[in-house]
Design a protein around this motif. Structure first.
Motif, PDB file in Angstrom:
ATOM      1  N   LEU A 148      22.857  49.439  44.073  1.00  0.00           N
ATOM      2  CA  LEU A 148      23.434  48.367  43.559  1.00  0.00           C
ATOM      3  C   LEU A 148      24.929  48.555  42.993  1.00  0.00           C
ATOM      4  CD1 LEU A 148      22.607  45.591  42.319  1.00  0.00           C
ATOM      5  CD2 LEU A 148      21.742  46.667  40.317  1.00  0.00           C
ATOM      6  N   ALA A 149      25.136  49.580  42.541  1.00  0.00           N
ATOM      7  CA  ALA A 149      26.671  50.125  42.091  1.00  0.00           C
ATOM      8  C   ALA A 149      27.603  49.852  43.072  1.00  0.00           C
ATOM      9  CB  ALA A 149      26.405  51.368  41.305  1.00  0.00           C
ATOM     10  N   ARG A 150      26.979  50.278  44.299  1.00  0.00           N
ATOM     11  CA  ARG A 150      27.837  50.063  45.410  1.00  0.00           C
ATOM     12  C   ARG A 150      28.323  48.882  45.801  1.00  0.00           C
ATOM     13  NH1 ARG A 150      24.375  54.215  47.601  1.00  0.00           N
ATOM     14  NH2 ARG A 150      23.416  52.465  49.001  1.00  0.00           N
ATOM     15  N   HIS A 151      27.402  48.031  45.866  1.00  0.00           N
ATOM     16  CA  HIS A 151      27.873  46.453  45.939  1.00  0.00           C
ATOM     17  C   HIS A 151      28.545  45.734  44.855  1.00  0.00           C
ATOM     18  CE1 HIS A 151      25.589  45.982  49.956  1.00  0.00           C
ATOM     19  NE2 HIS A 151      24.723  46.679  49.467  1.00  0.00           N
ATOM     20  N   MET A 152      28.185  46.149  43.561  1.00  0.00           N
ATOM     21  CA  MET A 152      28.982  45.689  42.437  1.00  0.00           C
ATOM     22  C   MET A 152      30.512  46.023  42.343  1.00  0.00           C
ATOM     23  SD  MET A 152      26.871  43.142  41.309  1.00  0.00           S
ATOM     24  CE  MET A 152      26.533  43.025  42.992  1.00  0.00           C
ATOM     25  N   ALA A 153      30.579  47.432  42.855  1.00  0.00           N
ATOM     26  CA  ALA A 153      32.029  47.932  43.197  1.00  0.00           C
ATOM     27  C   ALA A 153      32.679  47.036  43.999  1.00  0.00           C
ATOM     28  CB  ALA A 153      31.973  49.523  43.383  1.00  0.00           C
ATOM     29  N   VAL A 277      34.326  33.395  38.199  1.00  0.00           N
ATOM     30  CA  VAL A 277      35.414  34.499  38.041  1.00  0.00           C
ATOM     31  C   VAL A 277      35.382  34.567  36.345  1.00  0.00           C
ATOM     32  CG1 VAL A 277      37.432  35.370  37.888  1.00  0.00           C
ATOM     33  CG2 VAL A 277      36.736  34.023  39.865  1.00  0.00           C
ATOM     34  N   LEU A 278      34.869  36.223  36.167  1.00  0.00           N
ATOM     35  CA  LEU A 278      34.541  36.326  34.621  1.00  0.00           C
ATOM     36  C   LEU A 278      35.242  37.480  34.431  1.00  0.00           C
ATOM     37  CD1 LEU A 278      30.836  35.915  34.983  1.00  0.00           C
ATOM     38  CD2 LEU A 278      32.224  34.432  33.999  1.00  0.00           C
ATOM     39  N   PRO A 279      35.284  37.921  33.034  1.00  0.00           N
ATOM     40  CA  PRO A 279      35.689  39.083  32.575  1.00  0.00           C
ATOM     41  C   PRO A 279      35.070  40.394  33.235  1.00  0.00           C
ATOM     42  CG  PRO A 279      35.430  37.814  30.704  1.00  0.00           C
ATOM     43  CD  PRO A 279      34.952  37.064  31.856  1.00  0.00           C
ATOM     44  N   ARG A 280      35.710  41.299  33.472  1.00  0.00           N
ATOM     45  CA  ARG A 280      35.083  42.375  34.116  1.00  0.00           C
ATOM     46  C   ARG A 280      33.853  42.946  33.606  1.00  0.00           C
ATOM     47  NH1 ARG A 280      40.269  46.029  33.961  1.00  0.00           N
ATOM     48  NH2 ARG A 280      40.777  44.491  32.410  1.00  0.00           N
ATOM     49  N   GLN A 281      33.975  42.903  32.244  1.00  0.00           N
ATOM     50  CA  GLN A 281      32.684  43.275  31.501  1.00  0.00           C
ATOM     51  C   GLN A 281      31.256  42.240  31.588  1.00  0.00           C
ATOM     52  OE1 GLN A 281      34.166  45.006  27.904  1.00  0.00           O
ATOM     53  NE2 GLN A 281      33.560  47.099  28.563  1.00  0.00           N
ATOM     54  N   LEU A 282      31.562  41.323  32.157  1.00  0.00           N
ATOM     55  CA  LEU A 282      30.704  40.210  32.103  1.00  0.00           C
ATOM     56  C   LEU A 282      30.497  39.803  33.770  1.00  0.00           C
ATOM     57  CD1 LEU A 282      31.604  37.578  29.380  1.00  0.00           C
ATOM     58  CD2 LEU A 282      29.658  39.401  29.192  1.00  0.00           C
ATOM     59  N   GLY A 283      31.409  40.152  34.446  1.00  0.00           N
ATOM     60  CA  GLY A 283      31.175  40.037  35.873  1.00  0.00           C
ATOM     61  C   GLY A 283      30.594  41.083  36.773  1.00  0.00           C
ATOM     62  N   ALA A 284      31.196  41.610  37.810  1.00  0.00           N
ATOM     63  CA  ALA A 284      30.612  42.526  38.786  1.00  0.00           C
ATOM     64  C   ALA A 284      30.352  43.990  37.995  1.00  0.00           C
ATOM     65  CB  ALA A 284      31.365  42.684  40.125  1.00  0.00           C
ATOM     66  N   LEU A 285      31.387  44.253  36.799  1.00  0.00           N
ATOM     67  CA  LEU A 285      30.976  45.664  36.309  1.00  0.00           C
ATOM     68  C   LEU A 285      30.140  45.619  35.053  1.00  0.00           C
ATOM     69  CD1 LEU A 285      34.560  46.742  36.727  1.00  0.00           C
ATOM     70  CD2 LEU A 285      32.752  47.075  38.138  1.00  0.00           C
ATOM     71  N   ARG A 327      30.647  55.536  38.468  1.00  0.00           N
ATOM     72  CA  ARG A 327      31.795  56.661  38.227  1.00  0.00           C
ATOM     73  C   ARG A 327      32.009  57.341  39.826  1.00  0.00           C
ATOM     74  NH1 ARG A 327      33.574  58.143  33.791  1.00  0.00           N
ATOM     75  NH2 ARG A 327      31.513  57.589  32.849  1.00  0.00           N
ATOM     76  N   THR A 328      31.022  57.605  40.310  1.00  0.00           N
ATOM     77  CA  THR A 328      31.142  58.165  41.763  1.00  0.00           C
ATOM     78  C   THR A 328      32.131  57.507  42.845  1.00  0.00           C
ATOM     79  OG1 THR A 328      29.283  57.251  42.708  1.00  0.00           O
ATOM     80  CG2 THR A 328      29.058  59.549  41.558  1.00  0.00           C
ATOM     81  N   LEU A 329      31.988  56.147  42.506  1.00  0.00           N
ATOM     82  CA  LEU A 329      32.763  55.174  43.145  1.00  0.00           C
ATOM     83  C   LEU A 329      34.276  54.633  42.589  1.00  0.00           C
ATOM     84  CD1 LEU A 329      30.004  52.636  43.384  1.00  0.00           C
ATOM     85  CD2 LEU A 329      30.822  54.119  45.314  1.00  0.00           C
ATOM     86  N   SER A 330      34.400  54.840  41.368  1.00  0.00           N
ATOM     87  CA  SER A 330      35.613  54.641  40.544  1.00  0.00           C
ATOM     88  C   SER A 330      35.702  54.846  38.911  1.00  0.00           C
ATOM     89  CB  SER A 330      36.072  53.101  40.715  1.00  0.00           C
ATOM     90  OG  SER A 330      37.208  52.676  39.596  1.00  0.00           O
ATOM     91  N   ALA A 331      36.381  55.914  38.675  1.00  0.00           N
ATOM     92  CA  ALA A 331      36.323  56.011  37.287  1.00  0.00           C
ATOM     93  C   ALA A 331      36.826  54.784  36.521  1.00  0.00           C
ATOM     94  CB  ALA A 331      37.403  57.273  37.076  1.00  0.00           C
ATOM     95  N   GLU A 332      37.627  54.107  36.988  1.00  0.00           N
ATOM     96  CA  GLU A 332      38.053  52.774  36.209  1.00  0.00           C
ATOM     97  C   GLU A 332      36.748  51.795  35.998  1.00  0.00           C
ATOM     98  OE1 GLU A 332      41.272  49.120  36.736  1.00  0.00           O
ATOM     99  OE2 GLU A 332      41.244  50.823  38.174  1.00  0.00           O
ATOM    100  N   TYR A 333      35.951  51.798  37.267  1.00  0.00           N
ATOM    101  CA  TYR A 333      35.004  50.725  37.084  1.00  0.00           C
ATOM    102  C   TYR A 333      34.035  51.264  36.113  1.00  0.00           C
ATOM    103  CZ  TYR A 333      36.801  48.292  41.407  1.00  0.00           C
ATOM    104  OH  TYR A 333      37.264  47.596  42.143  1.00  0.00           O
ATOM    105  N   ALA A 336      34.648  50.401  32.277  1.00  0.00           N
ATOM    106  CA  ALA A 336      34.484  49.205  32.116  1.00  0.00           C
ATOM    107  C   ALA A 336      32.703  48.763  31.930  1.00  0.00           C
ATOM    108  CB  ALA A 336      35.109  48.189  33.324  1.00  0.00           C
ATOM    109  N   THR A 337      31.962  49.409  32.712  1.00  0.00           N
ATOM    110  CA  THR A 337      30.808  49.402  32.848  1.00  0.00           C
ATOM    111  C   THR A 337      30.029  50.096  31.464  1.00  0.00           C
ATOM    112  OG1 THR A 337      30.525  49.164  35.058  1.00  0.00           O
ATOM    113  CG2 THR A 337      28.508  49.816  33.978  1.00  0.00           C
ATOM    114  N   ARG A 338      30.540  51.012  31.307  1.00  0.00           N
ATOM    115  CA  ARG A 338      29.829  51.919  30.219  1.00  0.00           C
ATOM    116  C   ARG A 338      29.436  51.327  29.051  1.00  0.00           C
ATOM    117  NH1 ARG A 338      32.273  55.482  26.210  1.00  0.00           N
ATOM    118  NH2 ARG A 338      34.412  54.635  26.976  1.00  0.00           N
ATOM    119  N   ASN A 339      30.296  50.434  28.319  1.00  0.00           N
ATOM    120  CA  ASN A 339      29.772  49.954  27.078  1.00  0.00           C
ATOM    121  C   ASN A 339      29.942  48.352  27.373  1.00  0.00           C
ATOM    122  OD1 ASN A 339      29.225  51.743  25.353  1.00  0.00           O
ATOM    123  ND2 ASN A 339      31.167  52.300  25.059  1.00  0.00           N
ATOM    124  N   SER A 340      29.447  47.672  28.671  1.00  0.00           N
ATOM    125  CA  SER A 340      29.620  46.408  28.830  1.00  0.00           C
ATOM    126  C   SER A 340      28.655  45.519  28.215  1.00  0.00           C
ATOM    127  CB  SER A 340      29.782  46.105  30.327  1.00  0.00           C
ATOM    128  OG  SER A 340      28.509  46.672  30.789  1.00  0.00           O
TER     129      SER A 340
END
Length: 397
Positions: A148-153, A277-285, A327-333, A336-340
């Motif tokens: 799921l994370a791969r597709h959302m990234a 199209v949404l804020p990153r913490q409400l959208g795909a991340l 995190r294995t896909l992107s530290a930046e992503y 954003a997800t960690r406390n979304s």
């Protein structure tokens, strides 16, 4: 409503769509004796009646028929749904059902708007997530969440400068972010006094969430909404207030997710009505909703009545697992997800009136360390000069 839907008409429309696709070389040559069966009874979604269509060459489609009273606004929203889904399908491998045919109005033989898509394959996640017997190797929740994370990234890699509905030029050769068709739709369960109209696009997360909250306060203010305004000003991470913004599933919950019966990896995501199209913490991340149900006390109270349900500690562990997969896909992503879930919980409290009180107390405990302190704060605000300031007055303590 179901009695107004003629299954023979649905069959005819489906066969005509298959022949049209074949004639345009989007499908192989069809058998001369191609037929179609409409599976009964249909399934009831939150906004649509859904029939499974089985063709004699073992192709499976779905036809979705909205059952709300139709309007120009709903037609425009459906058009924007189709634009966004075509865009996602053309740019990513996110497993959306491919759209084959549609009608945006009631001027067709069925007498209702409709959309024909691929049938979603796999097992509905909502039917197995809480079944410990189903999750046996190689089917593991860690493997599922990683897929799921791969597709959302991948979805998050499509970036935009504004928050709103994705649209395209008339020729379809370029895309842009336009307004939401309905300002009332941003406050899903709240009756607003202002007339409905387009709203947006927005240039920040705070502007996007503040507008429906301000609308609610103008309609019927109270101390809960005043505290919610304070929480909205202080809790969101400012790093994710500005662009880029990303697409997100409008109802990212387990009933809309299908997984492979063999591997438990993601196989389909359905019900993209209202995709934006949404804020990153409400959208795909953002976290999927079933991993944050404990932050919505009303929903969690109902969920805990099930025989097998996730404890708060288990949900916390799943969130950590999903963040590590990201995190294995992107530290930046992952950051954003960690406390979304903080922002998504605020967004629920803003949009859904029946959850506001319980969520304000929950977030108050997170922010101030005590539900009792939150009670004192609400009582104090009720009497405070700030909350009771009359327009035109000079503030005083």
């Amino acid at each position: 409503f179901i009695n107004t839907l003629d299954t023979e008409t649905i069959q005819s429309l489906a066969l005509a769509s298959r022949r049209k696709l074949s004639a345009s070389a989007l499908e192989s040559v069809l058998p001369l004796t191609l037929s179609c069966v409409v599976v009964l009874p249909p399934k009831n979604g939150s906004d649509n009646i859904v029939y499974e269509l089985i063709f004699s060459d073992d192709i499976h489609w779905a036809v979705r028929v909205p059952f709300q009273q139709w309007s120009d606004l709903r037609s425009e929203s459906m058009r924007l749904d189709i634009v966004a889904q075509h865009y996602i399908l053309s740019c990513t491998s996110v497993p959306l059902p491919r759209i084959h045919s549609y009608c945006l109005d009631e001027k067709n033989p069925l007498g209702h708007p409709y959309m024909m898509t691929d049938w979603a394959s796999g097992v509905r996640l909502v039917d197995v997530w809480d079944d410990p017997g189903w999750w046996q190797p190689p089917r593991t929740k860690e493997r599922f969440l990683a897929s799921l994370a791969r597709h959302m990234a991948e979805l998050a890699s499509l970036e935009f400068e504004k928050i709103g509905r994705l649209d395209s030029t008339e020729q379809g050769d370029s895309h842009f972010v336009g307004p939401f068709p309905s300002r009332h739709a941003l406050c899903r369960t709240t009756r607003l006094l202002s007339p409905d109209s387009q709203i947006g696009p927005f240039e920040s997360t705070h502007a996007y969430l503040s507008l429906p909250l301000d609308e609610r306060r103008r309609s019927r203010d109270n101390e809960l909404l005043a505290v919610l305004s304070l929480l909205l000003a202080g809790l969101p991470d400012p790093r994710f207030d500005a662009p880029p913004f990303v697409l997100g599933h409008p109802d990212f919950d387990s009933q809309n997710v299908f997984i492979s019966e063999e591997t438990a990896e993601l196989s389909a995501m359905i019900d993209w009505d209202g995709v934006a199209v949404l804020p990153r913490q409400l959208g795909a991340l953002t976290y999927p909703a079933w991993l944050t149900v404990d932050w919505n006390p009303i929903m969690y109270s109902s969920y805990k009545e099930q025989q097998h349900c996730d404890t708060e500690e288990e949900l916390h562990e799943y969130r950590a697992m999903y963040t590590e997969a990201m995190r294995t896909l992107s530290a930046e992503y992952a950051e954003a997800t960690r406390n979304s879930h903080i922002l998504s919980t605020l967004a629920i409290a803003v949009a859904e009136e029946f959850t506001t009180g319980a969520i304000v107390y929950h977030l108050g405990k997170f922010a101030f360390g005590s539900r009792l302190l939150m009670y004192d704060l609400l009582e104090g605000i009720k009497r405070a000069p700030w909350f009771n300031l009359i327009p035109g007055d000079v503030a005083r303590v």
